[in-house]
Write an enzyme that holds these catalytic residues in place. Structure first.
Site, PDB file in Angstrom:
ATOM      1  N   SER A 148       2.869 -57.192 -88.497  1.00 49.86           N
ATOM      2  CA  SER A 148       3.832 -56.485 -89.356  1.00 49.86           C
ATOM      3  C   SER A 148       3.137 -55.268 -89.952  1.00 49.86           C
ATOM      4  O   SER A 148       1.909 -55.289 -90.147  1.00 49.86           O
ATOM      5  CB  SER A 148       4.263 -57.412 -90.492  1.00 49.86           C
ATOM      6  OG  SER A 148       4.916 -56.684 -91.513  1.00 49.86           O
ATOM      7  N   TYR A 162       1.549 -63.438 -96.824  1.00 48.45           N
ATOM      8  CA  TYR A 162       2.149 -62.836 -95.625  1.00 48.45           C
ATOM      9  C   TYR A 162       1.242 -61.729 -95.097  1.00 48.45           C
ATOM     10  O   TYR A 162       0.863 -61.735 -93.923  1.00 48.45           O
ATOM     11  CB  TYR A 162       3.536 -62.282 -95.967  1.00 48.45           C
ATOM     12  CG  TYR A 162       4.276 -61.687 -94.781  1.00 48.45           C
ATOM     13  CD1 TYR A 162       4.896 -62.505 -93.846  1.00 48.45           C
ATOM     14  CD2 TYR A 162       4.372 -60.305 -94.606  1.00 48.45           C
ATOM     15  CE1 TYR A 162       5.586 -61.958 -92.754  1.00 48.45           C
ATOM     16  CE2 TYR A 162       5.061 -59.758 -93.532  1.00 48.45           C
ATOM     17  CZ  TYR A 162       5.669 -60.590 -92.607  1.00 48.45           C
ATOM     18  OH  TYR A 162       6.354 -60.048 -91.539  1.00 48.45           O
TER      19      TYR A 162
HETATM   20  N1  LIG Z   1      12.455 -58.491 -89.415  1.00 48.65           N
HETATM   21  C1  LIG Z   1      11.535 -57.674 -89.914  1.00 48.65           C
HETATM   22  O1  LIG Z   1      11.795 -56.730 -90.685  1.00 48.65           O
HETATM   23  C2  LIG Z   1      10.122 -57.887 -89.535  1.00 48.65           C
HETATM   24  C3  LIG Z   1       9.172 -56.936 -89.923  1.00 48.65           C
HETATM   25  C4  LIG Z   1       7.863 -57.138 -89.588  1.00 48.65           C
HETATM   26  C5  LIG Z   1       7.497 -58.255 -88.851  1.00 48.65           C
HETATM   27  N2  LIG Z   1       8.441 -59.165 -88.501  1.00 48.65           N
HETATM   28  C6  LIG Z   1       8.002 -60.348 -87.750  1.00 48.65           C
HETATM   29  O2  LIG Z   1       8.845 -60.596 -86.634  1.00 48.65           O
HETATM   30  C7  LIG Z   1       8.787 -61.986 -86.327  1.00 48.65           C
HETATM   31  C8  LIG Z   1      10.138 -62.584 -86.070  1.00 48.65           C
HETATM   32  O3  LIG Z   1      11.066 -62.170 -86.944  1.00 48.65           O
HETATM   33  P1  LIG Z   1      12.589 -62.520 -86.699  1.00 48.65           P
HETATM   34  O4  LIG Z   1      13.337 -61.544 -87.483  1.00 48.65           O
HETATM   35  O5  LIG Z   1      12.863 -62.717 -85.249  1.00 48.65           O
HETATM   36  O6  LIG Z   1      12.657 -63.942 -87.438  1.00 48.65           O
HETATM   37  P2  LIG Z   1      13.671 -65.158 -87.360  1.00 48.65           P
HETATM   38  O7  LIG Z   1      13.322 -65.944 -88.560  1.00 48.65           O
HETATM   39  O8  LIG Z   1      15.082 -64.741 -87.149  1.00 48.65           O
HETATM   40  O9  LIG Z   1      13.210 -65.946 -86.076  1.00 48.65           O
HETATM   41  C9  LIG Z   1      12.066 -66.642 -86.060  1.00 48.65           C
HETATM   42  C10 LIG Z   1      12.295 -68.034 -85.454  1.00 48.65           C
HETATM   43  O10 LIG Z   1      11.078 -68.724 -85.668  1.00 48.65           O
HETATM   44  C11 LIG Z   1      11.391 -70.084 -85.881  1.00 48.65           C
HETATM   45  N3  LIG Z   1      10.280 -70.744 -86.570  1.00 48.65           N
HETATM   46  C12 LIG Z   1       9.948 -70.648 -87.877  1.00 48.65           C
HETATM   47  N4  LIG Z   1       8.867 -71.438 -88.120  1.00 48.65           N
HETATM   48  C13 LIG Z   1       8.535 -72.007 -86.926  1.00 48.65           C
HETATM   49  C14 LIG Z   1       7.510 -72.918 -86.535  1.00 48.65           C
HETATM   50  N5  LIG Z   1       6.627 -73.398 -87.410  1.00 48.65           N
HETATM   51  N6  LIG Z   1       7.447 -73.295 -85.234  1.00 48.65           N
HETATM   52  C15 LIG Z   1       8.348 -72.809 -84.333  1.00 48.65           C
HETATM   53  N7  LIG Z   1       9.337 -71.962 -84.651  1.00 48.65           N
HETATM   54  C16 LIG Z   1       9.434 -71.571 -85.939  1.00 48.65           C
HETATM   55  C17 LIG Z   1      12.666 -70.066 -86.708  1.00 48.65           C
HETATM   56  O11 LIG Z   1      13.359 -71.300 -86.580  1.00 48.65           O
HETATM   57  C18 LIG Z   1      13.401 -68.877 -86.111  1.00 48.65           C
HETATM   58  O12 LIG Z   1      14.338 -69.299 -85.132  1.00 48.65           O
HETATM   59  C19 LIG Z   1       8.036 -62.647 -87.471  1.00 48.65           C
HETATM   60  O13 LIG Z   1       6.706 -62.864 -87.072  1.00 48.65           O
HETATM   61  C20 LIG Z   1       8.099 -61.608 -88.575  1.00 48.65           C
HETATM   62  O14 LIG Z   1       7.038 -61.722 -89.493  1.00 48.65           O
HETATM   63  C21 LIG Z   1       9.740 -59.017 -88.825  1.00 48.65           C
END
Ligand SMILES: NC(=O)c1ccc[n+]([C@@H]2O[C@H](COP(=O)([O-])OP(=O)(O)OC[C@H]3O[C@@H](n4cnc5c(N)ncnc54)[C@H](O)[C@@H]3O)[C@@H](O)[C@H]2O)c1
Length: 266
Positions: A148, A162
């Site tokens: 991130s 985080y």
């Molecule tokens: N959305 C943003 O603005 C943003 C910005 C920077 C980084 N990110 C990173 O992108 C990644 C994904 O984001 P997203 O928006 O797709 O998230 P999301 O939460 O929609 O999807 C993530 C999935 O991970 C699953 N999950 C959570 N804990 C878990 C575990 N212990 N084992 C297996 N599965 C698990 C959840 O059930 C969910 O379905 C993350 O690493 C997040 O930190 C997102």
């Protein structure tokens, strides 16, 4: 359907989405399948990942699902073994799982710190630990770890667990990239910026309540140089490039996908 990932098998972790709409892992799974990959979609939430599978199968793609908590060593090992049973190989490991936590050291409990590091960072150590020997046997592979911009910039509020765990991902990925460079196994990090995904909407609702959500989304859009947050497909297309052979000479990089956000002074 394209063929940029034809004959490749991809594990995608966090391939569901925590709410309606497109999360990064869900969009990446669907895009990988559209480009010909067989997708082994993993999530702690089986119902969520089955939604992703349904979309892929409706489009004529190949997807198997597996319920795994990626912070647990025995579950990760079983997940990797199952992928080998089903597809016989692993060409791409897309480590997408991540959870957000708010607060600095004083406000963050030890449990929260440990949990964030287990889910965000240790999970990637574990998946790499069990996948790398297969990639070595196959003499190649591509690992993509989702960090991130929070790992390298302060967003205006503290989320110490985080940002520290996301920064750790960059160190881990760089190490793997160099250790395995001669073996044709590449490892790269993607740093998404402000993306409008269900994870963000859920975190904002938790922090500010339903009432202010539209206002806060508008503020986040305004913070971005392009005056709009990115979306899950922006991350998915970056991952596709790093997953496919077009990026065969790229390893150890940190690819920022943020519409110019980190170039700003404030
Ligand atoms: N959305 C943003 O603005 C943003 C910005 C920077 C980084 N990110 C990173 O992108 C990644 C994904 O984001 P997203 O928006 O797709 O998230 P999301 O939460 O929609 O999807 C993530 C999935 O991970 C699953 N999950 C959570 N804990 C878990 C575990 N212990 N084992 C297996 N599965 C698990 C959840 O059930 C969910 O379905 C993350 O690493 C997040 O930190 C997102």
């Amino acid at each position: 359907m394209g063929d940029r990932l034809k004959n490749k098998v991809a594990i995608v972790t966090g391939a569901g989405s925590i709410g309606p709409g497109w999360g990064n892992g869900k969009a990446t799974s669907v895009l990988f399948a559209r480009e010909g990959a067989k997708v082994f979609a993993v999530d702690i939430n089986l119902a969520a990942v089955k939604e992703t599978q349904e979309i892929i199968q409706q489009e004529g793609g190949d997807c198997s699902v597996h319920k795994t908590d990626v912070s647990k060593s025995d579950e990760v090992k079983a997940m990797v073994d199952r992928c080998i049973d089903v597809y016989g190989r692993i060409d791409i490991l897309h480590n997408n799982v991540g959870i957000t936590t708010l607060g600095g050291p004083v406000e963050t409990s030890e449990e929260t710190w440990d949990h964030a590091h287990a889910v965000n960072l240790k999970s990637m150590f574990l998946t790499c630990k069990y996948v790398l020997p297969y990639m070595e046997q196959q003499t190649g592979g591509s690992i993509i770890n989702i960090s991130s911009v929070g790992a390298i910039r302060y967003p205006g509020f503290s989320y110490a667990a985080y940002s520290a765990s996301k920064a750790g991902i960059m160190g881990l990925t760089k190490d793997i990239a160099l250790q395995y460079a001669e073996k044709n196994i590449r490892a790269n990090t993607i740093l998404p910026g402000l993306m409008n995904t269900p994870l963000v909407t859920a975190s904002l609702k938790k922090a500010y309540g339903d009432a202010d959500i539209e206002k806060i989304i508008a503020q986040r859009d305004a913070q971005c140089p392009m005056k709009k947050m990115g979306d899950a497909w922006d991350v998915a297309y970056a991952a596709l490039f790093l997953a496919c052979d077009e990026s065969k000479y790229i390893t150890g990089i940190q690819l920022v996908v943020d519409g110019g956000l980190v170039c700003k002074f404030s």
